[in-house]
Design an enzyme around this catalytic site. Structure first.
Site, PDB file in Angstrom:
ATOM      1  N   HIS A 189       0.843  -1.199   0.000  1.00 10.13           N
ATOM      2  CA  HIS A 189       0.000   0.000   0.000  1.00 10.13           C
ATOM      3  C   HIS A 189       0.876   1.246   0.000  1.00 10.13           C
ATOM      4  O   HIS A 189       2.050   1.201   0.352  1.00 10.13           O
ATOM      5  CB  HIS A 189      -0.906   0.018   1.239  1.00 10.13           C
ATOM      6  CG  HIS A 189      -2.023  -0.967   1.173  1.00 10.13           C
ATOM      7  ND1 HIS A 189      -1.856  -2.303   1.518  1.00 10.13           N
ATOM      8  CD2 HIS A 189      -3.324  -0.840   0.777  1.00 10.13           C
ATOM      9  CE1 HIS A 189      -3.015  -2.933   1.352  1.00 10.13           C
ATOM     10  NE2 HIS A 189      -3.914  -2.082   0.909  1.00 10.13           N
TER      11      HIS A 189
ATOM     12  N   LYS B  96      -0.781   4.841   4.500  1.00  3.91           N
ATOM     13  CA  LYS B  96      -1.546   3.862   5.294  1.00  3.91           C
ATOM     14  C   LYS B  96      -0.850   3.678   6.633  1.00  3.91           C
ATOM     15  O   LYS B  96       0.345   3.402   6.687  1.00  3.91           O
ATOM     16  CB  LYS B  96      -1.629   2.528   4.551  1.00  3.91           C
ATOM     17  CG  LYS B  96      -2.479   1.471   5.253  1.00  3.91           C
ATOM     18  CD  LYS B  96      -2.688   0.250   4.353  1.00  3.91           C
ATOM     19  CE  LYS B  96      -3.409  -0.878   5.071  1.00  3.91           C
ATOM     20  NZ  LYS B  96      -4.777  -0.539   5.485  1.00  3.91           N
TER      21      LYS B  96
END
Lengths: 265, 265, 265, 265
Positions: free
Chosen positions: B155, B159
C-alpha cells in the site's frame, strides 16, 4: 488398499519421475513397466538392468496384466502409442490414466464409449499440474465477474509452438462460462503486426519466449479500477507428481471417462 | 422490480461514488439520504443544495422510512453510526447493507439475532471489492492442494496500520480450510529482526509501504517445483461499485444475516 | 592469448559447472585442479578418474603452478580454504578469482595489500550472477531519483538464513548513494510483529520462503504516482557462468584488488 | 536564481498539474500562460478568471516575452502548436521545454539547428517520467549482457494505439547498443496469428489492453538460467512532475538541443 500401477513410458524423463513418486507413495505399488522393447529386463531405482531385480518390463500388455494384475495403467508415452495401449487396457479391465495431449477427437470419443460400456474409469489428463489446473479453474470462475481477459504465457526459447496448449485451454474454459462480448477499443489501431497478440475465443494470448524462462502463465482479468492476476510458475517436473498421484487414486473410485484433471479438483 | 436504496454517508467519497452507481443502475433508485445534519436539504448530482430537487436528506431514519419506503439502507458511515442505524433499520423493515469494518463481535451477534428474528437480510461487507473477495476465496481453495502460503500486501505510505485487514482476513480464510502444518525451515536463522514478516495463523504476511503504490495484495502458494500466485490490484474506488450493487441486489432475495461478500459470490 | 585457469573446488556442483564452462570457452584452458585430496588423479569430463587422462589434480598449489603455469586460480571452495589458497596464489604470481563470501574484513584487507604490492589482480566475487549485479547497480542508480525503497527476496524453504546476502548487499549499495531520509509513515502502527520486514540501512527487506521457489529478488522503488521494480530470477546455476568467464577474462587485464563483480560491469 | 517559466497548454490536465508543480517549486515562478484564446484573462489556482489576479494569459508569445521575461517556455500542447511556438520562443531567447511527441524529423532538425545557432537550449521530452526513462536506460545497459529481450506493455482499454510509444522507444534504445542476433527458435511454429507479438528491431512487443489497467511496462531480459525484469508502473500524472522540474532546471544550464529526458539522467 494398495493400488497396483503399471507405467508405460517409465524410461522417459516424466516416466522415471512418476515411477519414483509411485514407488514412494504409501498406497501404491509400481507393478510393471510397459515398453516397446527390453522385454524381460527390469527397472531398478530408475536404471534398466538385465538381472531379475526390481520392476519387470513387458512388451505385451496382456502378459503384464496376467502376471502383475495392475489396477491402473499410467501412460506417459506419445499419442501414437497411447491410443492402442488404452484400448487394450480397458479390454483387460485396467484403468488408463493418460498424461499425453494429441489424441484426436475420434480417439477420445472411442475411449469414452469403451470406458462407459465397461463401467471402468479412463482419465485423460494432458496437464498433470494441479497448480495449472487451479489457475484455469479460478480464471474461469473470475471471468463471471471480471469478463475482460488477456493471457500471457512465457516459456524458454526452445519451445517450438505458440501459443501454449495450456493458454488455449484456459481461453476455452473461460469462453465456456463468460458472457460473450467484445474486448478492447473497437477503433484500436495496431501499428505493428501482432502487437495485440493472438485472438482466441475473443481473448488475447501473448506468447513470450526467452532463454532462462521455464514455464509460466498469467491470466489477467480487468474490471473498472481493478485487476485480478492469476499466475502459475512451473519450475520442475516434480510439480506434476501430486497430480499424477491424485489421478491414479481417483481412477479406482470412478467408473466413467474423465476428461481433464480439472474434473477431479 | 426496482430496489429503493437509502444511503447513509452519501456525502463521503465512497458514499458519493455509490450514490452515482445506484442512480445509474437500471434496477435501483437512490431513494433518500440518511445524515446527522442537513435535514431537509437535497443531494443533486453529487452536490448538496437547499432547493427541493434531487434526493432528500433526513436525519431521522423513521421519517426517511415513512416518506421514501426504502427497501435497503446502504450504510457507508463509521462503526459508531453504523450499529444504531442498522438496529433501527431492521426494526423498520429496511435491510441494512453495511460497508464498514470495526463492528464489535457483540454488535455483529446482536444484528445477526435481530436479522434472523425478523427474517430480514442484513449484509455485512467490510470489503466491497469482488476482485479482492475472489482472491481470498481462490487462495483458500488452492491452499487445500498447495498448503504453504505467504502473503505480500503493498500500500501507499500514508496507510497507518500493518498488516492490512484484507491480508489478515485472507490468512483467516485459508486457515479455516487448510491442514495445519509448520511452514519454512525449522532451523531458520533470522539475522535481521522482522525479515520473515508477521506470523498470522502460521502464514507469513509481508507489508510493503511506498509512495506511488495504491492497494495491492498477492498470495503466494508454493508446492514442490511450482508456485501459484493470486494477485489483486485496486486502482480506484470505482472498483467497489460492482460489489455494492451485488450486495444491494442480493439483500432483497435473502432473509438472514450475511457476514462477508464472499458468502454471496 | 589463451588464459590458463586452475580451479579449486572443481568437484563441487558450482566447480564442475565452471570447469565445463571454462573448457568450452575458446579463449581459456582448464589447466589444473587444486584439491585437498586425490593428488595425481584426473578430472575427465566431470568425472574423477585414476588414469592419466584429462586435467590433473594437485594438492599443492606450488606443484600445480610449476607444472601447469596457470594465469588464474578460480577458487570455488569455502572461506577456510580460500584465504590460504589466495595468499599462496598471489605469492606464486597466479591471479585469484574468488567466488565465495565469508572472508573476514581483515582477510580481505590482507589480500588487497598483497595484490597491490605485487601489482597482480585479485578478484573477489561472492555473487557471479551478472543479472543480480545489474539489479543491484540499477537499484542504486534509480534510488538517486526514487529514494523510497523496499526489497522482497524469495527463496526455497530449504534456505536457512534470512535476509539473503544479496538483499543486504543491495541495501548497502543503495545506502551508499541515496540521500538519507525516513521512509514510511512516522506514525505507522504495526499490529503483528514483523509485518513491516527487517530494517536494513533504512530500507525494509522482506524474505519469503516457500517450497517451489528458486532464488528471486525484486527491488521496489516508489515515487509520487509511480513504481519502478527491478527483479532478478535465478533458475539455474548455469546463470553464474557468464560472470565466472567475465571475471577470469578481466583478471588478466587488471593489476589490483577488485571487490565485487559490480566493479567490472 | 529563480527560473521564470511560461506554460503553453496550462489549462489542460497535464498543464494544470505542471502549473501547480512549478508554482510550488522554490526555485521557479509560473510567469505567464500562452494560449490560443482568453487573452488578458488570468489563471488563478488552476481556475481561469477574468479579474486581474494570478498569472496572465497571452495569445502572443512576443507580448508574453516582453511583459513577463520568461526564461523557459514549457509547452504541453499538441504537435501542431508546438513547432511554431518553439521557433518563436528560440527567436525571442526563451528556452523551449517540449513535452509532446509527434514532431516530424524535419521539425526536430530545424529546432536543433535554431537552438545551436542561438546557443540556447531546447529540450524535447515526449516522456517526462523519470521512472520510465530509467527503465529504458537500464534495459539498454542490461541488453549488453542479456541480449534476448521481450517487452510487455499494458494499458487501459481506452488507449487507441498499439504498441505504445514508450515500448517502441525502449526497443530502439536497446537496438542501438546490443549486438544484433536472432531471438527465439528459428523453427518456431505460430498456430494463432499474432501470438508472438510484434517484431520491433528484432525484439517482440506485446500490448495488453484491459479496463482497470493504467500505464505499465515491463522489459524482460533472459539469459541462460536467469531472467532480469525491469518494470515501470505509472499510476498518476503527478509522476511526471519531477521530470518536468528536472527538464526546466537543466534547460537554463544547457546551451544546445537535447533530445529526450534520458540525456539528462
Amino acid at each position: 488398499m494398495t493400488i497396483r500401477v503399471a507405467i508405460a513410458g517409465a524410461r522417459g524423463r516424466m516416466g522415471s519421475t512418476a515411477a519414483a513418486a509411485i514407488t514412494e507413495a504409501p498406497d501404491m505399488v509400481f507393478a510393471g513397466a510397459l515398453d516397446y522393447k527390453y522385454d524381460g529386463w527390469y527397472i531398478n531405482g530408475g536404471t534398466l538392468i538385465e538381472q531379475p531385480s526390481g520392476v519387470r518390463v513387458y512388451t505385451s500388455i496382456a502378459e503384464l496384466a496376467e502376471a502383475e494384475k495392475p489396477d491402473v495403467l499410467l501412460d506417459l508415452t506419445d499419442p501414437e502409442a497411447v491410443f492402442p495401449n488404452a484400448q487394450k487396457a480397458i479390454a483387460l479391465g485396467i484403468r488408463p490414466v493418460i498424461g499425453t495431449s494429441g489424441l484426436t477427437l475420434e480417439e477420445i470419443d472411442h475411449l469414452k464409449i469403451m470406458s462407459e460400456q465397461k463401467g471402468l474409469s479412463c482419465i485423460l489428463a494432458p496437464n498433470f499440474s494441479i497448480g495449472a489446473v487451479l489457475m484455469m479453474k479460478f480464471a474461469a470462475q473470475a471471468a463471471h465477474y471480471l469478463g475482460d481477459v488477456e493471457i500471457i504465457e512465457m516459456h524458454h526459447d526452445r519451445k517450438l509452438d505458440a501459443p501454449s496448449g495450456t493458454a488455449v485451454k484456459t481461453a476455452d474454459m473461460i469462453s465456456d462460462v463468460r458472457t460473450p462480448h467484445l474486448q478492447g477499443h473497437p477503433d484500436e489501431q495496431v501499428n505493428a503486426y501482432g502487437a495485440r497478440g493472438a485472438d482466441v475465443q475473443g481473448m488475447k494470448i501473448h506468447s513470450v519466449r526467452l532463454p532462462g524462462l521455464l514455464a509460466h502463465q498469467q491470466v489477467l482479468l480487468g474490471g473498472e479500477g481493478e485487476l485480478l492476476t492469476i499466475r502459475h510458475d512451473s519450475f520442475d517436473r516434480k510439480s506434476f507428481m501430486p497430480g499424477v498421484l491424485l489421478a491414479v487414486r481417483e481412477s479406482v473410485s470412478h467408473h466413467q471417462f474423465v476428461n481433464g484433471l480439472e474434473q477431479l479438483i
